[in-house]
Design an enzyme around this catalytic site. Structure first.
Site, PDB file in Angstrom:
ATOM      1  N   ASP A 256      64.139  49.955  44.578  1.00  0.00           N
ATOM      2  CA  ASP A 256      64.707  49.012  43.613  1.00  0.00           C
ATOM      3  C   ASP A 256      63.724  48.705  42.491  1.00  0.00           C
ATOM      4  O   ASP A 256      62.517  48.924  42.625  1.00  0.00           O
ATOM      5  CB  ASP A 256      65.132  47.720  44.305  1.00  0.00           C
ATOM      6  CG  ASP A 256      63.952  46.942  44.900  1.00  0.00           C
ATOM      7  OD1 ASP A 256      63.072  47.591  45.494  1.00  0.00           O
ATOM      8  OD2 ASP A 256      63.922  45.706  44.765  1.00  0.00           O
TER       9      ASP A 256
ATOM     10  N   ASP B  94      57.355  50.980  38.664  1.00  0.00           N
ATOM     11  CA  ASP B  94      57.334  50.146  39.864  1.00  0.00           C
ATOM     12  C   ASP B  94      58.732  50.177  40.463  1.00  0.00           C
ATOM     13  O   ASP B  94      59.596  49.423  40.064  1.00  0.00           O
ATOM     14  CB  ASP B  94      56.928  48.721  39.476  1.00  0.00           C
ATOM     15  CG  ASP B  94      56.892  47.761  40.642  1.00  0.00           C
ATOM     16  OD1 ASP B  94      56.958  48.215  41.789  1.00  0.00           O
ATOM     17  OD2 ASP B  94      56.826  46.546  40.392  1.00  0.00           O
TER      18      ASP B  94
ATOM     19  N   GLU C  82      62.756  45.525  47.724  1.00  0.00           N
ATOM     20  CA  GLU C  82      61.394  44.984  47.813  1.00  0.00           C
ATOM     21  C   GLU C  82      61.163  43.905  46.776  1.00  0.00           C
ATOM     22  O   GLU C  82      60.491  42.902  47.040  1.00  0.00           O
ATOM     23  CB  GLU C  82      60.377  46.122  47.637  1.00  0.00           C
ATOM     24  CG  GLU C  82      58.921  45.719  47.897  1.00  0.00           C
ATOM     25  CD  GLU C  82      58.146  45.280  46.655  1.00  0.00           C
ATOM     26  OE1 GLU C  82      56.966  44.931  46.791  1.00  0.00           O
ATOM     27  OE2 GLU C  82      58.730  45.267  45.534  1.00  0.00           O
ATOM     28  N   GLU C  83      61.732  44.095  45.595  1.00  0.00           N
ATOM     29  CA  GLU C  83      61.462  43.176  44.491  1.00  0.00           C
ATOM     30  C   GLU C  83      62.047  41.784  44.712  1.00  0.00           C
ATOM     31  O   GLU C  83      61.653  40.835  44.040  1.00  0.00           O
ATOM     32  CB  GLU C  83      61.999  43.759  43.173  1.00  0.00           C
ATOM     33  CG  GLU C  83      61.317  45.044  42.725  1.00  0.00           C
ATOM     34  CD  GLU C  83      59.881  44.833  42.264  1.00  0.00           C
ATOM     35  OE1 GLU C  83      59.386  43.695  42.365  1.00  0.00           O
ATOM     36  OE2 GLU C  83      59.260  45.802  41.805  1.00  0.00           O
TER      37      GLU C  83
ATOM     38  N   HIS D 101      57.527  45.105  35.621  1.00  0.00           N
ATOM     39  CA  HIS D 101      58.597  44.095  35.576  1.00  0.00           C
ATOM     40  C   HIS D 101      59.061  43.726  34.174  1.00  0.00           C
ATOM     41  O   HIS D 101      59.843  42.782  34.029  1.00  0.00           O
ATOM     42  CB  HIS D 101      58.212  42.806  36.312  1.00  0.00           C
ATOM     43  CG  HIS D 101      58.053  42.967  37.788  1.00  0.00           C
ATOM     44  ND1 HIS D 101      58.066  41.898  38.657  1.00  0.00           N
ATOM     45  CD2 HIS D 101      57.875  44.058  38.561  1.00  0.00           C
ATOM     46  CE1 HIS D 101      57.906  42.324  39.897  1.00  0.00           C
ATOM     47  NE2 HIS D 101      57.778  43.649  39.858  1.00  0.00           N
TER      48      HIS D 101
END
EC number: 3.4.11.4
Length: 410
Positions: A80, A140, A174-175, A379
């Protein structure tokens, strides 16, 4: 190695932004679509025990090619991307042989400048992959996935490189703090693992924040404004008072290194009810407990000043510092350090000012430090990664796999 960048540029076309408002796993359909594509790739590499479960956890194994016992090791990354920015219609820019100066991000009006992002000054001569200024990049953690798969493909193509069983795990969500929730450690089969989820080249991390979420709920009374005198209690005013009581210098923008913080992350405001969403972070258990106590004290003070029950505090622990679970296994840190040194990478051991799947997995019995991807500014729309950094990550994964086998050779 030649397919590394091709893989990455393909992976970022999948919109896998996780959705914290959805309690299903995975929280967004794009993660399953991406996982299914990755599964086909792992099958094509002729890996064994390839499995994708209903919750979006993808696992596979490259079997050992040595005739002596070697502990199975794992490499983990998440599928994700962060909800903080769009992950749809990502249009990467490849900047060859960066020579300094400001990089315009497409036609968005956004840019990457060394004055704002001084890491650029150390990257002259590197090839950069940036966004077009309208989305995040997804390095990421799709860079980590591309690096793991490229390393496995390299090991498959070079059977003279000795290694034990290598377990691969790609996780959803995970985020939003759920990446390890449904991870089957026993099925995964590794004795220890590494998340490939770090930033600049050299990062090696086995300390992270202790994390707690704190919701401050303020209760008011809504009355027509024309007849409100002596009756209305505006919960937004209560919320504002609470925020002003918090330590102004203990916020993310004022802290670094091993310093903890309080972070007001969200606010839902109304006259009758307002809710402030905070996260609390500290590297020490005692520190995070002290911060919880400070928030409770502020709530109690407000309730005394106003009216009992106007303000309530809901605390939820999210994850803990993996250091206490990893430090007893110093050999897994030493193997990673030596692998980096062998690849001409200087290890940079530093605390993670955040969390990873590895933190949760370490407390589930799978010690799991974190290794760099080569990326920066995760992000957000200014995220970028260097191709050279990605290549070095692949080399470290290969060397770490080989070094582990050599370490256990009798």
């Amino acid at each position: 190695m030649e397919k590394l960048v091709e893989r990455f540029l393909n992976y970022v076309t999948f919109d896998t932004k996780s959705d914290p408002s959805n309690q299903q796993c995975p929280s967004s359909p794009g993660q399953i679509t991406f996982a299914e594509a990755l599964k086909l790739e792992l099958v094509a590499l002729d890996l064994v025990d390839v499995s994708l479960d209903d919750n979006g956890y993808l696992m596979a194994k490259l079997p050992s090619n040595v005739d002596y016992p070697v502990p199975a090791i794992g490499f983990v990354a998440h599928m994700d991307t962060a909800p903080d920015a769009s992950g749809a219609n990502v249009k990467p820019q490849v900047i060859k042989d960066y020579r300094g100066g400001t990089i315009e991000l497409g036609e968005s009006g956004e840019s990457l400048s060394p004055s704002q992002y001084p890491d650029l000054d150390s990257l002259h001569g590197h090839d950069l992959i940036t966004t077009d200024g309208t989305t995040l990049l997804g390095a990421d953690n799709k860079a980590g996935i591309a690096e793991i798969i490229s390393a496995i493909a390299y090991l498959k193509a070079n059977p003279d490189i000795k290694h034990g069983d290598i377990c691969i795990g790609f996780t959803p969500d995970e985020e939003i703090g759920r990446g390890a929730n449904l991870f089957d450690v026993e099925k995964f089969g590794a004795e220890w693992a590494y998340t490939i989820d770090g930033g600049p080249v050299g990062e090696l991390e086995f300390e992270n924040f202790n994390a707690t979420s704190a919701d401050v709920i303020c209760h008011g009374v809504n009355v027509h404004p024309g007849t409100a005198k002596g009756k209305m209690v505006n919960s937004m005013n209560i919320a504002a008072q609470f925020q002003l009581m918090m330590p102004a210098q203990e916020t993310p923008e004022c802290t670094e290194g091993y310093e903890g913080f309080y972070h007001l992350k969200s606010a839902e405001m109304g006259v009758a009810r307002s809710e402030l969403g905070y996260i609390i972070r500290d590297f020490e258990r005692e520190g995070v407990e002290a911060r919880k106590a400070v928030m409770q004290q502020k709530v109690d003070e407000l309730n005394e000043r106003l009216e009992k029950g106007r303000v309530e505090l809901v605390l939820t622990d999210s994850y803990f510092n993996m250091k206490e679970m990893v430090e007893p296994h110093q050999h897994i840190i030493e193997l990673a350090k030596q692998a980096m040194i062998e690849c001409d990478v200087e290890p940079m051991i530093k605390p993670i000012r955040g969390g990873t799947d590895g933190a949760r997995l370490s407390f589930m019995g799978l010690p799991c430090p974190n290794i760099f991807t080569g990326g920066y500014n995760f992000h957000g729309i200014h995220e970028f990664i260097t191709i050279q950094g990605m290549e070095q990550a692949v080399k470290v994964i290969v060397e770490l796999s080989q070094r582990t086998a050599t370490h256990y050779q009798k």
